[in-house]
Design a protein around this motif. Structure first.
Motif, PDB file in Angstrom:
ATOM      1  N   LYS A   8     -10.957  -3.800 -71.673  1.00 35.71           N
ATOM      2  CA  LYS A   8     -12.284  -3.195 -71.731  1.00 35.71           C
ATOM      3  C   LYS A   8     -13.265  -3.947 -70.839  1.00 35.71           C
ATOM      4  CE  LYS A   8     -14.790  -3.675 -75.483  1.00 35.71           C
ATOM      5  NZ  LYS A   8     -15.345  -3.486 -76.842  1.00 35.71           N
ATOM      6  N   CYS A  11     -12.673  -3.888 -66.501  1.00 32.83           N
ATOM      7  CA  CYS A  11     -12.874  -2.709 -65.649  1.00 32.83           C
ATOM      8  C   CYS A  11     -13.921  -2.998 -64.573  1.00 32.83           C
ATOM      9  CB  CYS A  11     -13.251  -1.500 -66.479  1.00 32.83           C
ATOM     10  SG  CYS A  11     -14.887  -1.606 -67.213  1.00 32.83           S
ATOM     11  N   ASP A  12     -13.824  -2.278 -63.479  1.00 29.70           N
ATOM     12  CA  ASP A  12     -14.751  -2.424 -62.368  1.00 29.70           C
ATOM     13  C   ASP A  12     -15.368  -1.054 -62.115  1.00 29.70           C
ATOM     14  OD1 ASP A  12     -16.136  -3.537 -60.285  1.00 29.70           O
ATOM     15  OD2 ASP A  12     -14.470  -3.427 -58.883  1.00 29.70           O
ATOM     16  N   PRO A  13     -16.497  -0.717 -62.776  1.00 33.05           N
ATOM     17  CA  PRO A  13     -17.055   0.638 -62.694  1.00 33.05           C
ATOM     18  C   PRO A  13     -17.577   0.972 -61.293  1.00 33.05           C
ATOM     19  CG  PRO A  13     -18.580  -0.811 -63.809  1.00 33.05           C
ATOM     20  CD  PRO A  13     -17.317  -1.597 -63.585  1.00 33.05           C
TER      21      PRO A  13
END
Length: 60
Positions: A8, A11-13
């Motif tokens: 969670k 992540c690399d949005p």
């Protein structure tokens, strides 16, 4: 930390949202005014983007 918790946070949005706040009451009570002067560039042209899409917003 469990594997799902690690995933969670790993992540690399591609989208970034920046909510600057609500300024409508400040503008109504003359605590702030919108400047008639140009602000110029908000970000340096040499800055590398952190996200593919960056959204900044405020209520005025």
């Amino acid at each position: 930390m469990s594997a799902s918790e690690e995933a969670k946070w790993a992540c690399d949005p591609d989208i970034s949202f920046n909510y600057l706040g609500q300024f409508d009451q400040d503008l109504e009570h003359s605590a702030l005014r919108i400047s008639p002067l140009s602000t110029g560039e908000a970000i340096s042209g040499r800055r590398q983007r952190a996200s593919a899409l960056e959204c900044n917003g405020m209520i005025a």
